[in-house]
Design an enzyme around this catalytic site. Sequence first.
Site, PDB file in Angstrom:
ATOM      1  N   LEU A  72       0.810  -1.212   0.000  1.00  0.00           N
ATOM      2  CA  LEU A  72       0.000   0.000   0.000  1.00  0.00           C
ATOM      3  C   LEU A  72       0.845   1.264   0.000  1.00  0.00           C
ATOM      4  O   LEU A  72       0.433   2.284  -0.551  1.00  0.00           O
ATOM      5  CB  LEU A  72      -0.937   0.009   1.214  1.00  0.00           C
ATOM      6  CG  LEU A  72      -1.944  -1.142   1.291  1.00  0.00           C
ATOM      7  CD1 LEU A  72      -2.762  -1.049   2.573  1.00  0.00           C
ATOM      8  CD2 LEU A  72      -2.866  -1.124   0.069  1.00  0.00           C
TER       9      LEU A  72
ATOM     10  N   GLY B  66       7.870   4.042   2.991  1.00  0.00           N
ATOM     11  CA  GLY B  66       8.501   5.248   3.510  1.00  0.00           C
ATOM     12  C   GLY B  66       9.837   4.930   4.137  1.00  0.00           C
ATOM     13  O   GLY B  66      10.362   3.819   4.017  1.00  0.00           O
TER      14      GLY B  66
ATOM     15  N   PHE C  36      10.359   4.650   7.216  1.00  0.00           N
ATOM     16  CA  PHE C  36      10.150   3.784   8.375  1.00  0.00           C
ATOM     17  C   PHE C  36      10.060   2.323   7.963  1.00  0.00           C
ATOM     18  O   PHE C  36      10.423   1.435   8.717  1.00  0.00           O
ATOM     19  CB  PHE C  36       8.861   4.186   9.095  1.00  0.00           C
ATOM     20  CG  PHE C  36       7.647   4.087   8.230  1.00  0.00           C
ATOM     21  CD1 PHE C  36       6.912   2.907   8.157  1.00  0.00           C
ATOM     22  CD2 PHE C  36       7.220   5.167   7.476  1.00  0.00           C
ATOM     23  CE1 PHE C  36       5.785   2.818   7.357  1.00  0.00           C
ATOM     24  CE2 PHE C  36       6.101   5.083   6.670  1.00  0.00           C
ATOM     25  CZ  PHE C  36       5.383   3.904   6.606  1.00  0.00           C
ATOM     26  N   GLY C  37       9.515   2.047   6.776  1.00  0.00           N
ATOM     27  CA  GLY C  37       9.278   0.684   6.337  1.00  0.00           C
ATOM     28  C   GLY C  37       8.238   0.653   5.236  1.00  0.00           C
ATOM     29  O   GLY C  37       8.171   1.553   4.393  1.00  0.00           O
TER      30      GLY C  37
ATOM     31  N   VAL D  16       3.976  -0.585   4.177  1.00  0.00           N
ATOM     32  CA  VAL D  16       2.622  -0.934   4.602  1.00  0.00           C
ATOM     33  C   VAL D  16       2.043  -1.857   3.541  1.00  0.00           C
ATOM     34  O   VAL D  16       2.003  -1.507   2.352  1.00  0.00           O
ATOM     35  CB  VAL D  16       1.740   0.312   4.777  1.00  0.00           C
ATOM     36  CG1 VAL D  16       0.329  -0.094   5.200  1.00  0.00           C
ATOM     37  CG2 VAL D  16       2.347   1.258   5.802  1.00  0.00           C
TER      38      VAL D  16
ATOM     39  N   ASP E  21       4.509  15.827  12.757  1.00  0.00           N
ATOM     40  CA  ASP E  21       4.732  15.411  11.365  1.00  0.00           C
ATOM     41  C   ASP E  21       3.419  15.422  10.594  1.00  0.00           C
ATOM     42  O   ASP E  21       3.094  14.470   9.878  1.00  0.00           O
ATOM     43  CB  ASP E  21       5.351  14.018  11.332  1.00  0.00           C
ATOM     44  CG  ASP E  21       5.951  13.694   9.967  1.00  0.00           C
ATOM     45  OD1 ASP E  21       6.163  14.636   9.173  1.00  0.00           O
ATOM     46  OD2 ASP E  21       6.214  12.501   9.693  1.00  0.00           O
TER      47      ASP E  21
END
Length: 887
Positions: free
Chosen positions: A557, A560, A562-563, A565, A677
């Site tokens: 999906l 980013g 961070f990782g 999805v 953020d």
Amino acid sequence: MPILHQKIASTGGQPSTNSLALRRLPLVVIPRKRKYKNYVSRRRNTQLLASLRRCVSDPNVYKSYNHWKALLRPMTPIKSGAPTPKTVTPMPVPQIPPHQKMTPNPTPTQNPVQLPLPHAVSEKPGDKKSTGPTPSPVPSKAPISAAKLPGTVTKVAPLLSAAQPPPKTLAPAPGASETNSGSGPVSKQVSGKLTELKSKNGTVTEKTEKAVLRIPSSASTRAKAASAVAPEANPAPVPTATKPSPFAPAIAPLRDGAPAQPPAPIQASAPLRPPVAKQNSLQKPPEPKRSVGAPPKALPSELVNKIDGIEFLPQSSNQNTDDGQQPTTSTGGAKALRRAYGSKSGTTICAIGSPNVPSTSQPQQGDNEKRLIEKKLSLRKKKLSGEGVPPAGSMLTGSKSGVEIGLSSNLTTTNNNNNKEQTDEQRAKKTVNAVAAAFSTQAGSGNATTVDDPASTTTSKENPAAQPPKPKSAAVQNLISQLQLPASVSAKVDKIIACGDKARKPSRSGLQASQARPKVPEIVSSQRTQHQDDKDGHLIYSKGDFILNRFTIYDTLGEGTFGKVVRVNDSLSDTFMALKIIKNVSKYREAAKLEVKVLQKLAEKDPEKKNWVIHMGSYFDYNGHICLLFDLMGSSIFDFLKANHYKPYPMEQTLHITWQLCNAVKFLHDNKLTHTDLKPENILFVDSRYTTKLVDKKPLRVLHSTHVRLIDFGSATFDHEHHSIIVSTRHYRAPEVILELGWSQPCDVWSIGCILYELYTGVTLFQTHENREHLAMMERVLGDIPLRMAKRTKTKFFINGRLDWVNTSADAAYVRDNCKPLRRSMSCTDPEHVELFELIENMLMFEPLARMKLPEALQHRYFNRLPENLKIPCKMDASTNPRINGD
């Protein structure tokens, strides 16, 4: 200082010389500045340094190469009544005070030395046919031989043959010490004759009697000490009348009836002897240690014959060496030495003496000294003759440092000796390979394998299986004792040496074990293939993979820093869920733990999910990846805007999104949280289904529902927690964050104002990537930055309260073209548009304290147009399956 003017004394109208000198003096004399008390000028400092560098205590280092005095060593051994016992400690050299001479004072019975002339030795070609030494009567000043052992015959090679005319005799020196030290005329004459012989480059034709003139050195002293041990173990055999070896200094002890003794184990603390190339010809050997009060060891006098400090080698029949090196022969001596030592240069090798290494094997010291002298003389022959192979006749060889002056000749060795020495050399090389293999097996695997030496001879490689087991030689035992191998490794080395190449063939069981070992890592790797990570730490997966045997991965999906999805199907509830997989990086794992903490706090404060924030279903750790499970949402407002070609949202949709966003952030602020953020990417539609219609002949997507949820609490910070200096994404960053003045909850309000502008216009308000340009855009859109903030900041963006910005630069032109005052961005002057820009202006105030609070914003008249049914958040039913268009 004042200068007294004097009248010019004139004689005959001409000024005197003194008066002219006074006129040339300067009018003003500046006194020289006084230096401090301990001032030392540059010249004086140089002199002091030079004086410090002078050292007269060690003449071997600080005197010329050509000084014989600096190259002498004590040659007469200290006589002792008791025989020298065999010991494991090295032979001590008596300590000589630096203020005394290098050689002891001679006794009155010593006689001066008569040296032969060069032409006297090179003449008489008829003597070449003689096979034995011709004895000559000893004159009145003949050498006085040392005491001999009973039953031994030691012949002294005379300086001249009896058939030759007597040479010119040199004037006798006052003593042998003067002759050795080079202070008398004898040393000068010897040096001159040596130079004359070198210039003539003539060959010595006398083959019957060769005299070897040797100036004693520490190397010869140690060699004679090594030979002193031999008479105790084995009686010296009667030597035959063979020709002495020209390699005088160190071979004599081994060839005078002293066979090589098996070396005893060397102490672990004893350092190894440095390579031959590293020995300096001017290096003074260190004094060996001995017990306090022990008398210095005396050398046996039966093996050395002396005449006033000049030693003559005794003749011996034993010409073999056990060091594994080939002796220099008449046909290929230089080549043999080059093959043995791997040297093609004519470098002079040290023969004065090497650092005294404590050793338990005296014959081993003799071997080392023999190598030094043989290599030195062979290289000297090559240099003087100018050819690769020395001539058949002997020639005068002299050391450049004055250590040895001898008449060297060809060695008479047999083929059996050469074969024996070749075998020793091969055996030594095989031993080195075996020891290297033993160390490699100790550090790595347990299989002992030998390392083949490419430089080894082919003889050792022929028929490895047919060779019978050979006993360990003295060289092998010495090498093992020096390396101090452990018991297990020593056993392996012994087995390798005894069995030869049989140890290279591993057993079938060993091969089977080695083949079976990789199977275990393959099983582990097969398990890890499902959980591999890429170079950035992302989990590598594919469609259809299972996680914890519960979630089936369908597609990605979003992604980013961070990782990722992914959309998964939960087998327990049979619904689609969103799984946020954090990178397997420690920094992001810690951030994910903080996000879990915030989400748990929000779930505790909002159990009914009425505050437009997303809620976490569960979380778990999957092979280092922290996974967070959420309800499946639609696309973000940024993705939908991008897919709609950046067409702005309609006013009614903008109104509804703004209401929900302000309530969600207000819920965070009420719980003492700051999101830090906020951006369009972190605002998701609950259902992003839409319909397409044509507007001005262009397709336009229209959402069915504008219900949103606020996500991504990884950067959320509680009020009592540490606040980082820089937060927020660049385009939505508040000015107090850029100026590093500290931030709090008002920075979220600034971000909301930027988001509202983007919803209305479809473009980013501050499209920049540099702080100074960002501030310039703020001033272009909102006016000048307050002076208070400009003075408080510690950044270098302001000069005298004004932004350091050049209006004529290319960047300034870009800012002017892409930024304009806020009110000029309104598409019309309808009341709802004006009210929206009033709200945006109040949210984009420079001063954080002057910025509008969210409770005040929700009371703004702009939200009076929103229907009441849209002010209530929609309920997320787990049974429903929200779909994205195209699914």
